[in-house]
Structures are given as C-alpha cells and as structure tokens.
Design an enzyme around this catalytic site. Structure first.
Site, PDB file in Angstrom:
ATOM      1  CB  ILE A 278      -0.954  -0.018   1.211  1.00  0.00           C
ATOM      2  CG1 ILE A 278      -2.005  -1.126   1.033  1.00  0.00           C
ATOM      3  CG2 ILE A 278      -1.643   1.341   1.389  1.00  0.00           C
ATOM      4  CD1 ILE A 278      -2.889  -1.343   2.236  1.00  0.00           C
ATOM      5  CD  GLU A 294      -4.625 -10.014  17.017  1.00  0.00           C
ATOM      6  OE1 GLU A 294      -3.475 -10.498  17.226  1.00  0.00           O
ATOM      7  OE2 GLU A 294      -5.633 -10.692  16.893  1.00  0.00           O
ATOM      8  CB  CYS A 328      -3.489 -13.641  18.713  1.00  0.00           C
ATOM      9  SG  CYS A 328      -4.276 -13.973  17.131  1.00  0.00           S
TER      10      CYS A 328
END
Length: 544
Positions: A278, A294, A328
């Site tokens: 990007i 995340e 996570c």
C-alpha cells in the site's frame, strides 16, 4: 427508507456460555450435529454479489484431528474472482451506505439471535470439526464471541453517532459519519470463527461493503457465517466471500484504486507485506486506505517471588494449551523466580501430563490437533531444536501425525534468556520457561520488555502491590492487553477490548468503539440559520 424516531438498539449483554454438561439439551443437540456433519461432504462455493460462484477448481477442507477425513470441497478463486467481488462491493455500496443505520443494525442483531438459537450447534460443530476446537473453545468463540461482537458493535455505533460538536448562537453544527469511499478488504485467520465474523461485520455495520478472504483452513465455518448473515437479511454484495491463494488474491485486491481499507488478522510478515504494498502504491488509491491489523504475539507470564505457585501453574496450563496454543494471546514465555520454580515445575509436570489430547468430538479431550501440516512441522522442529540445544523438556515433547496433526502440550526450560523459544512465535502448544534469580525482579522486567518484538498480551502474578505497580510501569508498552493474576487469554467483548502494539499490530481494539471508528470518514456540517446579508463587520464602522 425513512423511519421517524430516535432509536436505540437493545442493550448489549454478553452471551451466556453454555456448559454442555452430560445429559444437557445443548450437548445432545451438538453431538447429533457433529455426527451429521461428519457424515457428509459438502460443497462450499464463493459468494459474490449474492450469487454462488464456482470455478471448477477446488481444495479440500479436512479435520485436523483426522486429516484424511474431508468435510468439504471448497471453490478456489483467483484474481478474476477478486475483481468480480470488488465490482459487486462497489455496486452495493451506494445503497447500503445510505440505508438508515437502524436498518443496518437490525441485520446484525438478527444474525446474533440466529447464532444464539437455531444456528448455534451448526456453527459450533463446523468450528470443532474444521478447526479442531473442543466444545468449550468452540462455544466461547463461534457462538458467544461472535454474538457479542454483533450486539456490542450496534451499541458502539450509536455512541459514535452521538458524538456531536457544540453549536453557537444562530448556528447548527453537526457531524455525520460516512462510510469509506471504496471497499474494505477483510482477511481473517483460521483460529477464531468470531474474528472472521467481526472483520467483515464491523466495517459493514458502519455502511461499508467488504471483500472477505478467510483462511482456507477456516473455510467451512466461514461458509456457515456467510449463510447466517444472508438469512439475517444482509443484501447481496455487502459482504463478498472468496477463497484462494492469499498472495494472488491479496495482490489483486491491493491493486484496486477503490481500496478503502484493510481489516486484517494474521501473521506479522503478511501484514507488513500488505502495508509495504500500500505504501509503495499510495498514489494509485482514491483515498488513503485505512490499515487495521492484529498480528502475532509472544506473550509472557512474569511471576514475582510473592506469587502463589498453584495459581501460576493453573494460569499457564489454561493460557498456554487451550486450543493447542493457537491463540494470538496464548502464553508462550514464562519468567519464574528461583524460589518458586521447584513448586511450579512439579505442578506443571503433573498437570500437563494429565491433559487429554485427541478427537474433539470426544468431549473428555482438553486439546485437539494443530491446524495443518506446516504448523505441525514448526512445532516438531522447535522441540527438536530445543533438545539439540540442551534445553530441558519438562513435560511433553511428543508429536504424531499418523492420523491427525497432534502435538503434546510441551513445557521447556531454557537457561538462555535470548533463546529463540523466548523470542519467536510458534503458535502451538509449546511454552518455554526461564528461571531468574529471585532477587532480580526489576532486571527481569527489563528482560521481558526487550526480548521479543511483539506486544500483544502479558500477565503478571504477584501478591505484592508495589511489585504489580512496578510491572505496570516497566511493561507499559510490552502488552496491549495486560493481566494481573490471571492468564493472558480470554478477552471478552465489552470487557477487555483486544489488540496490541509493536509487531503485534495497530492496537485498534476489536470489541470496542475505537475499532469501529476506523471504518467511517466524518464530515462536519455547519448550517447558519439566518445568514448575514452584508459582508461588513461592525469593526469597520468609523468612530463617532
């Protein structure tokens, strides 16, 4: 579509967790659903603009704990399907973004009720079979957390919309919260069905349209989630579900000038690659894309000499080994003081050895299999490297992929504070302990803060309030979710908004209004009620 009135959605409450005790109606219903879904091989299409899309190329969705058992044949797309999904999202965006907010909210509140009721056993069974979650882990994820996201996001939307500027005399100032101009790319991981539901519904509830690329190893539960949203009344094209190779499909989405945002959960390396792409192509986009991510974690448990060793050991077992450590937030590095290590070591050796591992359809098992062969190989190799380095395998260490990708819950002790086992994410049922000199609490806090690049979750155990305060300060940036005398997992929507910093992501806090605000573009409106008819200000008048 106009509905006069000032509306407020039902007050959000956390969905009660069902216990699935022997003989309970929910246990009987879920067992029947597991048997039914295990006995069928379904076809999973992509969903673009409300249409079922087939390409003729498929991949198999299997049970990780019985890897030869195929649950579904899943349609595999490519760049062409992504471009078609983008077109569908762009076509749906004008109508959806202008739909009154309460009509949008109603869709997701209905989806929450469908999951709470008639779809509960189906989405839980899909998560158990395709992602090898136990009944409890599936219940708190696929059912309860998904429901919580949908309900609380409706409440957060209202709180955001109610944030309005003040108005001076003769002026009416307003703030409207527009959907982003373009589409949102949602990329979800295998480990939580609820994450896929939230990564898509949180932008959509704010008026955005979405292209959703879930992990291939979550295909069945993603398909069930999509069907629930459709039954709830989600219009075609608002969320478009595509499957395929991540690199190819991601590249096609990131190449579009209409990319308005990325909502991502997954590996740090992939997220950094997305950000880099990007950034390199920033001049091609219609607007600056919102990037929310995340990513990984190397989550710590740091124990003060005053802590209760039994409480520490219980938190380690739950926080490290529930869902095979594939959270996570799972604890994977331990810092234990020398005065407590003997007691903690003894308890872990006994308790971890008692953990039952196997087919999750057997409700007596505490753990299932890791998700796939690459994950299995990572865990197996890490254990082998620990043995080669002379580290102590306190308990566990076995692996077996003959039927499923099974890895024993494993505790390793290392004398090297810079060991890769304390630094690098493994995302499996391996936790490594470093025993520190009990007189070096402050020095150990600095070690915890500096060893790993990640900063997602962490826990401190202590019965000394001053020590807790010192840990709060020393580890201020080491964890976005910080736990005192509790395990490092189990964040609940509305109670502990989730996310971390450093290499763990952008810390936009899923399960809070701070995440939803990323998916709107505010516009300030000033309306002068009686405009002046003369350009001259009073100060221009001459003195008398």
């Amino acid at each position: 579509m106009s509905s006069p009135g000032i509306f407020r959605p039902p007050a959000a409450v956390n969905e009660p967790i069902r216990e699935y005790a022997p003989g309970s109606p929910e246990r009987i219903e879920l067992r029947a659903q597991l048997a039914r879904m295990s006995g069928e091989r379904v076809h999973v299409p992509m969903v673009i603009g409300g249409e079922r899309i087939e390409t003729g190329a498929t991949f198999e969705a299997v049970m990780p704990h019985r890897r030869g058992h195929v649950l579904a044949d899943v349609e595999r797309g490519g760049a062409a399907e992504v471009q078609r999904a983008i077109a569908a999202a762009r076509a749906a965006q004008p109508g959806w973004s202008r739909t009154p907010w309460h009509e949008r909210v109603a869709v997701f509140l209905r989806a929450a009720e469908l999951i709470s009721g008639p779809w509960r056993s189906t989405i839980n069974a899909a998560t158990m079979l395709n992602q090898s979650k136990t009944v409890f882990q599936a219940e708190i994820d696929a059912a309860c957390e998904t429901i919580d996201f949908l309900r609380f996001n409706a409440e957060y939307l209202v709180r955001i919309y109610e944030e309005q500027p003040i108005s001076s005399q003769g002026v009416w100032n307003r703030m409207e919260y527009r959907a982003l101009e373009g589409f949102v790319l949602a990329i979800s991981p295998f480990n939580f069905t609820a994450i896929g539901a939230n990564l898509t519904s949180s932008p959509a509830i704010m008026g955005n349209t979405v292209v959703w690329k879930p992990a291939s190893t979550q295909a069945l539960s993603a398909w069930i989630t999509m069907r629930i949203l459709e039954e709830a009344g989600l219009p075609p094209g608002v969320i478009n579900l595509v499957f395929g190779a991540g690199a190819e499909m991601g590249a096609a989405a990131l190449a579009s000038p209409d990319l308005a945002g990325v909502n991502f959960t997954g590996s740090t390396s992939v997220f950094q690659s997305i950000w880099r792409t990007i950034g390199n192509d920033i001049d091609r986009y219609r607007s600056y894309p919102r990037i929310v991510g995340e990513t990984g974690g190397k989550n710590f448990v740091v124990v003060h000499p005053s802590a209760n060793p039994a409480e520490v050991a219980a938190a380690i077992v739950r926080g490290s080994f529930e869902y095979q450590g594939q959270k996570c937030s799972a604890s994977s590095r331990l810092y234990i003081p020398s005065n407590l290590w003997s007691a903690v070591h003894e308890t872990l050796e006994r308790e971890v050895a008692s953990i039952s591992v196997g087919d999750v359809s057997d409700f007596t098992n505490f753990m299932g299999a890791v998700i796939d062969e690459p994950s299995f190989n990572i865990q197996r190799d890490a254990i082998a490297q620990a043995r080669a380095a002379g580290d102590d395998i306190v308990v566990g260490g076995g692996t077996d992929d003959s039927e499923g990708w099974f890895v024993e819950p494993t505790v390793i002790q290392t004398d090297d504070p810079g060991s890769p086992l304390l630094r690098d994410e493994l995302f499996g049922p391996i936790v490594t302990a470093y025993v520190y000199d009990e007189s070096k609490w402050s020095e150990t806090l600095k070690l915890v803060d500096s060893t790993s690049a990640y900063a997602l979750t962490g826990a401190v155990f202590s019965n000394d309030r001053y020590a807790i305060g010192e840990a709060h300060d020393a580890l201020r940036n080491a964890a976005g979710n910080f736990y005192v005398n509790d395990k490092s997992t189990g964040a609940v929507v509305g109670q502990q908004p989730f996310g971390g910093g450093r290499a763990s992501g952008t810390n936009d806090k899923a399960g809070s209004m701070w995440n939803l605000i990323r998916w709107v573009s505010p516009r300030t409106i000033k309306e002068t009620l009686v405009p002046p008819a003369d350009y001259r200000y009073p100060f221009l008048q001459p003195d008398e």
